[in-house]
Design a protein around this motif. Structure first.
Motif, PDB file in Angstrom:
ATOM      1  N   MET A   1      -0.043 -13.891 -13.217  1.00 54.59           N
ATOM      2  CA  MET A   1       0.453 -13.103 -12.084  1.00 54.59           C
ATOM      3  C   MET A   1       0.831 -14.056 -10.945  1.00 54.59           C
ATOM      4  N   PRO A   2       1.997 -13.881 -10.345  1.00 56.96           N
ATOM      5  CA  PRO A   2       2.333 -14.736  -9.197  1.00 56.96           C
ATOM      6  C   PRO A   2       1.239 -14.657  -8.124  1.00 56.96           C
ATOM      7  N   PHE A   3       0.944 -15.807  -7.527  1.00 57.29           N
ATOM      8  CA  PHE A   3      -0.184 -15.875  -6.601  1.00 57.29           C
ATOM      9  C   PHE A   3       0.018 -14.964  -5.396  1.00 57.29           C
ATOM     10  N   VAL A   4       1.263 -14.832  -4.962  1.00 59.20           N
ATOM     11  CA  VAL A   4       1.532 -14.016  -3.785  1.00 59.20           C
ATOM     12  C   VAL A   4       1.200 -12.534  -4.075  1.00 59.20           C
ATOM     13  N   ILE A   5       1.434 -12.112  -5.319  1.00 59.92           N
ATOM     14  CA  ILE A   5       1.095 -10.725  -5.696  1.00 59.92           C
ATOM     15  C   ILE A   5      -0.422 -10.560  -5.744  1.00 59.92           C
ATOM     16  N   LEU A   6      -1.105 -11.608  -6.270  1.00 63.67           N
ATOM     17  CA  LEU A   6      -2.566 -11.561  -6.327  1.00 63.67           C
ATOM     18  C   LEU A   6      -3.145 -11.394  -4.914  1.00 63.67           C
ATOM     19  N   VAL A   7      -2.610 -12.163  -3.962  1.00 64.23           N
ATOM     20  CA  VAL A   7      -3.118 -12.092  -2.583  1.00 64.23           C
ATOM     21  C   VAL A   7      -2.853 -10.700  -1.994  1.00 64.23           C
ATOM     22  N   ALA A   8      -1.625 -10.195  -2.188  1.00 61.44           N
ATOM     23  CA  ALA A   8      -1.287  -8.866  -1.663  1.00 61.44           C
ATOM     24  C   ALA A   8      -2.189  -7.798  -2.270  1.00 61.44           C
ATOM     25  N   TRP A   9      -2.404  -7.905  -3.569  1.00 60.68           N
ATOM     26  CA  TRP A   9      -3.247  -6.916  -4.272  1.00 60.68           C
ATOM     27  C   TRP A   9      -4.681  -6.967  -3.760  1.00 60.68           C
ATOM     28  N   ARG A  10      -5.217  -8.184  -3.575  1.00 63.80           N
ATOM     29  CA  ARG A  10      -6.588  -8.329  -3.071  1.00 63.80           C
ATOM     30  C   ARG A  10      -6.730  -7.730  -1.666  1.00 63.80           C
ATOM     31  N   TYR A  11      -5.724  -7.974  -0.849  1.00 59.76           N
ATOM     32  CA  TYR A  11      -5.760  -7.434   0.515  1.00 59.76           C
ATOM     33  C   TYR A  11      -5.785  -5.907   0.487  1.00 59.76           C
ATOM     34  N   LEU A  12      -5.012  -5.352  -0.428  1.00 59.21           N
ATOM     35  CA  LEU A  12      -4.953  -3.890  -0.505  1.00 59.21           C
ATOM     36  C   LEU A  12      -6.247  -3.301  -1.045  1.00 59.21           C
ATOM     37  N   THR A  13      -6.826  -3.987  -2.046  1.00 60.57           N
ATOM     38  CA  THR A  13      -8.015  -3.430  -2.699  1.00 60.57           C
ATOM     39  C   THR A  13      -9.303  -3.800  -1.967  1.00 60.57           C
ATOM     40  N   SER A  14      -9.222  -4.717  -0.998  1.00 61.19           N
ATOM     41  CA  SER A  14     -10.456  -5.114  -0.301  1.00 61.19           C
ATOM     42  C   SER A  14     -11.000  -3.954   0.529  1.00 61.19           C
ATOM     43  N   ASN A  15     -10.103  -3.127   1.051  1.00 61.20           N
ATOM     44  CA  ASN A  15     -10.538  -1.951   1.805  1.00 61.20           C
ATOM     45  C   ASN A  15      -9.915  -0.732   1.129  1.00 61.20           C
ATOM     46  N   LEU A  16     -10.551  -0.379   0.003  1.00 58.01           N
ATOM     47  CA  LEU A  16      -9.958   0.625  -0.883  1.00 58.01           C
ATOM     48  C   LEU A  16      -9.817   1.984  -0.213  1.00 58.01           C
ATOM     49  N   GLY A  17     -10.848   2.342   0.587  1.00 55.28           N
ATOM     50  CA  GLY A  17     -10.822   3.646   1.247  1.00 55.28           C
ATOM     51  C   GLY A  17      -9.618   3.772   2.170  1.00 55.28           C
ATOM     52  N   GLN A  18      -9.418   2.747   2.977  1.00 52.32           N
ATOM     53  CA  GLN A  18      -8.294   2.775   3.921  1.00 52.32           C
ATOM     54  C   GLN A  18      -6.961   2.810   3.176  1.00 52.32           C
ATOM     55  N   THR A  19      -6.875   2.000   2.115  1.00 51.00           N
ATOM     56  CA  THR A  19      -5.628   1.964   1.336  1.00 51.00           C
ATOM     57  C   THR A  19      -5.357   3.320   0.689  1.00 51.00           C
ATOM     58  N   LEU A  20      -6.419   3.933   0.131  1.00 54.97           N
ATOM     59  CA  LEU A  20      -6.228   5.237  -0.528  1.00 54.97           C
ATOM     60  C   LEU A  20      -5.789   6.298   0.471  1.00 54.97           C
ATOM     61  N   LEU A  21      -6.388   6.245   1.670  1.00 52.23           N
ATOM     62  CA  LEU A  21      -5.989   7.209   2.709  1.00 52.23           C
ATOM     63  C   LEU A  21      -4.520   7.034   3.071  1.00 52.23           C
ATOM     64  N   LEU A  22      -4.112   5.773   3.194  1.00 54.09           N
ATOM     65  CA  LEU A  22      -2.706   5.496   3.538  1.00 54.09           C
ATOM     66  C   LEU A  22      -1.781   5.984   2.423  1.00 54.09           C
ATOM     67  N   VAL A  23      -2.163   5.661   1.176  1.00 48.55           N
ATOM     68  CA  VAL A  23      -1.338   6.088   0.028  1.00 48.55           C
ATOM     69  C   VAL A  23      -1.251   7.616  -0.005  1.00 48.55           C
ATOM     70  N   LEU A  24      -2.373   8.270   0.263  1.00 48.15           N
ATOM     71  CA  LEU A  24      -2.392   9.743   0.251  1.00 48.15           C
ATOM     72  C   LEU A  24      -1.479  10.305   1.344  1.00 48.15           C
ATOM     73  N   GLY A  25      -1.558   9.691   2.540  1.00 52.21           N
ATOM     74  CA  GLY A  25      -0.716  10.150   3.648  1.00 52.21           C
ATOM     75  C   GLY A  25       0.762   9.999   3.328  1.00 52.21           C
ATOM     76  N   VAL A  26       1.116   8.851   2.765  1.00 51.08           N
ATOM     77  CA  VAL A  26       2.522   8.624   2.397  1.00 51.08           C
ATOM     78  C   VAL A  26       2.916   9.580   1.263  1.00 51.08           C
ATOM     79  N   ALA A  27       1.971   9.768   0.316  1.00 50.50           N
ATOM     80  CA  ALA A  27       2.262  10.661  -0.821  1.00 50.50           C
ATOM     81  C   ALA A  27       2.540  12.084  -0.333  1.00 50.50           C
ATOM     82  N   LEU A  28       1.826  12.510   0.721  1.00 53.48           N
ATOM     83  CA  LEU A  28       2.056  13.863   1.251  1.00 53.48           C
ATOM     84  C   LEU A  28       3.475  13.995   1.812  1.00 53.48           C
TER      85      LEU A  28
END
Lengths: 232, 400
Positions: free
Chosen positions: B1-28
């Motif tokens: 996996m390209p390292f830049v994607i790994l870093v982006a993914w880690r940043y997103l998954t480090s605060n899963l609750g916040q990310t899920l809330l954001l994804v849910l808001g955008v999904a709505l």
């Protein structure tokens, strides 16, 4: 003489650094001259406010001097663009700060590897192997897959040291590297730095105001009021 | 996996609750987009189908021909008696033959049309008379299926009239009524059937009779006044009309030209939908930009150490743009799936009369469009945080 044959790694001539705050100007470095020979472990000593950190930032290419020449491996740094300076930093310099500044969401291996993996685009097997070797050198092989948040203060600082060495830098700049550690951990870290210096030939410039830390180094440079003063 | 994607993914998954809330808001927001797109498409289809199910898709009439006014020096000139000829299509059989060669023709119905009055006692009601071939009463509108009294059989020689018209004259099947045409012809004619189709223009004013019964009423022994054509695809009416117009000198009108108000209504509805979709996109951009800006601020020291280690501004910026893209992709896929399910659910709810509550077309939710737009909007939203991150001064953040 090619830059590789020059015993001088860094030559700083007439370095001036002035900070401006409103109408007030403060000259922190005052026409400072310094030469850093290859392979040495140098302690940069001086009281608080003497300009140690500013000098380290300038030598680390994180900050441009207001005036003066900085030659690194025969290349004049003042002529390089910000992007080229960043590339130069990545290839030739390593940093150890008072605070480890590890990426908390990454493992010890990934933290050590990232200055090499990011420019390479991938965390290759070669880079991973190098990171493991360095973690072994700092005694953290059993913890190499632990996240940064799962490590103790001393362990984090040792990961930071390994990170500084991943690209085989010509110069490692350490700004109060033991400032946040207890006495025993400080000694261990300094012994580790000296070992790396002796075995790998890496050049170290370590900023400290602690004589016991400076005792690990083979040369002392004193900075007082923005100028290098002769050692007693 | 390209390292830049790994870093982006880690940043997103480090605060899963916040990310899920954001994804849910955008999904709505994506759900709203999908739902509105499916509803507008469904309404357009429904309104068009409702309109086109009871009208001719192409109407052929004789043109308004003005007779040439004779000049004073013309040999046989006396005085112009009439400047307007009787409107009729004399060669209608040839036109019917030509129309039958077109693709997708369902029915061709020549008619003798005219106005008249139904008279019962002292009550008089205006009526639009349509004289059709006896087997063509359903050629334009489903009259037979909606006949509520008597039969829709024109061969019996009677009238088939709308229910509202029948009520206003208290008429029932089998009763005779006096029919007076606008040519002054009168005939006592029986009511054969009464229909209610739900379209007031038909139920209140129209009476059908056979073409042979209509000819003497309108003094039209040979020609017809109009030819109505229905097509399998009403949308192809302009094309069919153009072919017929080019091949004849007749006035050929597709249904769209006769129903400009429907077109205007559908356009207005489409514009309203576009505005709602634009607001949904703006909401997406704002929510992603604000969250990523917060993340940039929170990770200043990490960004600082990256920059100190010589990691380029481009890498740092890409980490944040990729986070935006990942959020956009995940949210658009989830939102599209939820939107489809919601459209299916609401589209299946029926009213007490058996018709659907909302004429939604779940298949027309604009899924590819919304996924593309959301990912693009998310990437766009990430540009500001990415720019801020790439400009972090390592000295400032490391010393903090």
């Amino acid at each position: 003489m090619s830059p590789g044959d020059d015993p001088r790694l860094v030559t700083a001539r007439g370095i001036v650094k002035t900070f401006r705050s409103g109408d007030e100007e403060t000259e922190v470095l005052k026409a400072l001259d310094l030469e850093i020979p290859r392979g040495r472990m140098i302690a940069l000593l001086g009281p608080s406010g003497s300009g140690k950190s500013t000098l380290l930032n300038i030598l680390g290419l994180l900050m441009r001097p207001t005036a003066g020449d900085l030659v690194f491996l025969g290349e004049r740094m003042g002529e390089l663009s910000d992007d080229r300076l960043a590339q130069f930093r990545n290839r030739h310099l390593g940093f150890v700060f008072q605070y480890h500044h590890l990426l908390p969401d990454f493992t010890a291996t990934e933290n050590v590897a990232f200055p090499a993996a990011a420019p390479a685009g991938r965390l290759t097997a070669d880079i991973r192997a190098r990171a493991h070797l360095l973690l072994d050198r700092v005694g953290l092989t059993p913890r190499r897959d632990f996240r940064a948040t799962q490590l103790s203060g001393g362990q984090k600082q040792r990961v930071a040291i390994a990170r500084a060495l991943i690209n085989l830098p010509d110069l490692v700049l350490a700004d109060e590297p033991t400032g946040n550690l207890d006495r025993e951990s400080s000694r261990q870290v300094m012994a580790l730095l000296r070992d790396i210096n002796r075995r790998d030939g890496a050049t170290f410039l370590i900023s400290t105001h602690d004589d016991e830390i400076a005792a690990f180094c083979d040369q002392r440079v004193h900075i007082v009021d923005g100028k290098i003063v002769p050692s007693d | 996996m390209p390292f830049v994607i790994l870093v982006a993914w880690r940043y997103l998954t480090s605060n899963l609750g916040q990310t899920l809330l954001l994804v849910l808001g955008v999904a709505l927001s994506v759900v709203i987009f999908v739902f509105m797109t499916a509803l507008i498409a469904g309404l357009a289809t429904y309104l068009t189908a409702e309109t086109t199910s009871r009208i001719a898709h192409v109407e052929i009439e004789a043109p308004n021909t003005i007779a040439r006014v004779l000049q004073p020096d013309d040999r046989f000139a006396a005085q112009p008696v009439s400047t307007v000829k009787r409107k009729q299509i004399r060669n209608w059989q040839q036109v019917v033959d030509l129309a039958s060669t077109l693709d997708g023709v369902v029915s061709i119905s020549p008619a003798v049309d005219g106005n008249g009055f139904l008279v019962r006692g002292e009550a008089v009601e205006p009526v639009a008379l349509r004289g059709l071939e006896v087997d063509a009463i359903d050629a334009v509108a489903p009259i037979s299926a909606n006949t509520i009294e008597g039969t829709a059989d024109l061969s019996a020689g009677g009238l088939v009239i709308g229910a509202d018209l029948a009520e206003s004259l208290s008429l029932h099947a089998g009763m005779p009524v006096l029919l007076r045409s606008d040519r002054g012809r009168e005939r006592l004619i029986p009511i054969t059937g009464i229909f209610r189709i739900g379209l007031s223009s038909l139920d209140e004013r129209v009476a059908f009779l056979s073409i042979s019964a209509a000819r003497p009423l309108f003094d039209l022994p040979e020609g017809v006044t109009s030819i109505a054509i229905r097509l399998t695809d009403p949308a192809s009416a302009p094309q069919a009309a153009r072919i017929l117009r080019n091949a004849t000198d007749l006035k050929v009108t597709p249904w769209q030209e006769r129903n400009r108000s429907l077109e205007t209504a559908l356009e207005s509805q489409g514009r309203t939908g576009t505005i709602i979709q634009a607001f949904a996109m703006i909401a997406i951009v704002i929510s992603i930009a604000s969250t990523l800006l917060l993340s940039t601020y929170r990770r200043r020291s990490e960004i600082g150490i990256m920059r100190a280690a010589g990691i380029g501004r481009g890498f740092v910026a890409t980490v944040f743009v990729l986070q935006g893209v990942m959020i956009g992709l995940a949210a658009s896929l989830i939102g599209a799936a939820l939107g489809y399910r919601l459209a299916m659910l609401l589209g299946s709810i029926q009213r007490s009369d058996g018709r659907v509550l909302l004429p939604i077309e779940p298949a027309q939710g604009g899924y590819v469009l919304v996924i593309t737009l959301t990912v693009a909007a998310a990437a766009l939203a990430a540009i500001l945080p990415a720019r801020a991150a790439s400009r972090v001064d390592p000295v400032e953040t490391i010393q903090q």
